[in-house]
Design a protein around this motif. Structure first.
Motif, short mmCIF file in Angstrom:
data_model
loop_
_atom_site.label_atom_id
_atom_site.label_comp_id
_atom_site.label_asym_id
_atom_site.label_seq_id
_atom_site.Cartn_x
_atom_site.Cartn_y
_atom_site.Cartn_z
N PHE A 98 -44.07 -21.25 28.35
CA PHE A 98 -45.46 -21.04 27.94
C PHE A 98 -46.35 -20.79 29.15
CE2 PHE A 98 -43.57 -23.91 24.68
CZ PHE A 98 -43.52 -22.98 23.65
N MET A 99 -46.04 -19.74 29.88
CA MET A 99 -46.62 -19.52 31.19
C MET A 99 -48.11 -19.25 31.17
SD MET A 99 -44.72 -15.89 32.00
CE MET A 99 -43.12 -16.67 31.80
N ALA A 100 -48.63 -18.65 30.11
CA ALA A 100 -50.08 -18.41 30.06
C ALA A 100 -50.86 -19.71 29.99
CB ALA A 100 -50.43 -17.53 28.87
N GLU A 101 -50.19 -20.78 29.55
CA GLU A 101 -50.81 -22.10 29.51
C GLU A 101 -50.40 -22.96 30.69
OE1 GLU A 101 -51.30 -23.25 24.94
OE2 GLU A 101 -49.37 -22.27 25.33
N GLU A 102 -49.19 -22.76 31.19
CA GLU A 102 -48.70 -23.55 32.30
C GLU A 102 -49.12 -23.00 33.66
OE1 GLU A 102 -44.56 -25.05 31.92
OE2 GLU A 102 -44.50 -23.83 30.11
N ALA A 103 -49.21 -21.68 33.78
CA ALA A 103 -49.56 -21.03 35.05
C ALA A 103 -50.55 -19.89 34.80
CB ALA A 103 -48.31 -20.53 35.75
N GLN A 109 -46.99 -20.15 18.39
CA GLN A 109 -48.37 -20.29 18.81
C GLN A 109 -49.29 -19.36 18.02
OE1 GLN A 109 -46.66 -19.36 22.65
NE2 GLN A 109 -47.94 -20.93 23.57
N THR A 110 -50.53 -19.33 18.45
CA THR A 110 -51.55 -18.41 17.93
C THR A 110 -52.26 -17.82 19.14
OG1 THR A 110 -53.36 -20.02 17.89
CG2 THR A 110 -51.87 -19.98 15.96
N HIS A 111 -53.33 -17.08 18.88
CA HIS A 111 -54.10 -16.48 19.98
C HIS A 111 -54.64 -17.53 20.94
CE1 HIS A 111 -57.45 -17.82 17.47
NE2 HIS A 111 -58.25 -17.62 18.51
N LEU A 112 -54.67 -18.81 20.54
CA LEU A 112 -55.19 -19.86 21.41
C LEU A 112 -54.41 -19.99 22.71
CD1 LEU A 112 -55.91 -22.73 18.84
CD2 LEU A 112 -57.58 -21.25 19.98
N MET A 113 -53.18 -19.52 22.74
CA MET A 113 -52.37 -19.63 23.96
C MET A 113 -52.99 -18.87 25.13
SD MET A 113 -49.26 -16.91 23.80
CE MET A 113 -49.48 -16.66 25.55
N TRP A 114 -53.86 -17.91 24.82
CA TRP A 114 -54.46 -17.09 25.88
C TRP A 114 -55.79 -17.66 26.38
CZ3 TRP A 114 -51.60 -13.67 28.19
CH2 TRP A 114 -50.58 -13.00 27.49
N ARG A 115 -56.16 -18.88 25.97
CA ARG A 115 -57.51 -19.37 26.22
C ARG A 115 -57.91 -19.33 27.69
NH1 ARG A 115 -53.92 -23.02 24.83
NH2 ARG A 115 -53.57 -24.90 26.10
N HIS A 116 -57.00 -19.64 28.62
CA HIS A 116 -57.35 -19.61 30.04
C HIS A 116 -57.37 -18.19 30.59
CE1 HIS A 116 -56.79 -23.89 29.74
NE2 HIS A 116 -55.48 -23.78 29.53
N VAL A 117 -56.33 -17.44 30.31
CA VAL A 117 -56.21 -16.07 30.83
C VAL A 117 -57.29 -15.18 30.24
CG1 VAL A 117 -54.71 -14.05 30.94
CG2 VAL A 117 -53.75 -16.34 31.22
#
Length: 292
Positions: free
Chosen positions: A273-278, A40-48
């Motif tokens: 991928f919990m930062a995206e899933e939860a 991934q990239t930093h985009l994985m943190w978009r929600h958190v």
């Protein structure tokens, strides 16, 4: 890259002789740096990141070798050592005016955070790791046919040449395998974000392999030295993990407790991928950590 974090400012910051990092920042308040994982990239943190930015300064870089950050060639085995990558993050935070900061990482980013916490305990106020074991422990728990789940670790541990050629021959199939098989909720990584991850990985095969190769070499040496010296993480630590122990036969909480005296260990029911899933669960855990 086509995808960016909404309402975040972007810049490139020079952190080492030949490396500048792409970084997104937003918010105000006590700082927290969020480090992404593989593939991934930093985009994985978009929600958190959006959640935390309501009352914290949030800093989301692409690690060296990933995304839109620089990808120096490996030379002596140390270019992608987690010690080197951790030093990048210290330089990045310092350039943004933060002498002390909280640090959270997922997967590869969690290994960088772990090393930063051991090497720079005076700089890291709180540390969180998502779905990973420290490098030394990871290699020790993999054995027999159960190690097949980590086939990529063994592939990318090989000397330079073959792994890069094999992965470059079918990068979307290779990296896409992990994006698809490691999630319990495919909708959590929508097509546009998935495409952005694959595009970033296509252009980073040598550096991604070098990152993993370091974890089969110099990173082990550094972990072994800290274990022998009795060094432990001094700051409050939170770890969120799938129940790997039940599948592979080890006690993840106990392994982490050997490195961290002030530990909160959480077992999650989502995929890797919990930062995206939860994201709500991850944000709550990070807020709880930051309140300690």
């Amino acid at each position: 890259m086509a995808h960016t974090l909404a309402n975040f400012d972007y810049q490139r910051i020079h952190v080492a002789d030949d490396v500048s990092l792409n970084v997104a920042t937003a918010g105000s308040g006590t700082p927290i740096v969020l480090l992404h994982g593989f593939p991934q990239t930093h985009l994985m943190w978009r929600h958190v990141a959006a959640d935390l930015a309501t009352d914290h300064t949030v800093i989301c870089p692409d690690l060296r070798g990933y995304g839109d950050s620089d990808k120096p060639a490996e030379t002596d085995g140390s270019v992608y050592a987690k010690r080197t990558m951790a030093a990048d993050i210290l330089a990045l935070a310092g350039a943004l005016g933060h002498d002390r900061f909280a640090l959270a990482g997922h997967d590869r980013g969690a290994l960088v955070a772990f090393r930063a916490g051991l090497d720079h305990p005076d700089k890291i106020t709180h540390l969180a790791g998502l779905d990973v074991l420290p490098t030394l422990d990871m290699w020790e728990v993999l054995h027999g046919v159960t190690a097949a789940v980590g086939f990529h670790l063994y592939l990318m541990a090989q000397p330079p040449g073959l792994p890069e050629q094999m992965i470059a021959a079918g990068p979307d199939a290779f990296f896409g395998h992990f994006l698809d098989s490691w999630t319990d909720d495919p909708a959590a990584i929508p097509p546009g974000v998935r495409a952005a991850y694959l595009e970033a990985c296509r252009g980073a095969v040598p550096s991604i392999v070098a990152d993993y190769r370091a974890s089969a070499g110099i990173d082990i040496v550094h972990d072994q030295a800290d274990r022998a010296a009795g060094n432990r993480l001094r700051m409050p630590v939170a770890v969120l993990q799938q129940d790997w122990g039940a599948a592979l036969g080890f006690d993840a909480a106990a392994l982490w407790a050997s490195w961290a005296a002030d530990l909160q260990h959480h077992t999650v029911t989502c995929g890797h991928f919990m930062a995206e899933e939860a994201p709500d669960e991850v944000a709550r855990a990070l807020r709880e950590l930051l309140g300690r």
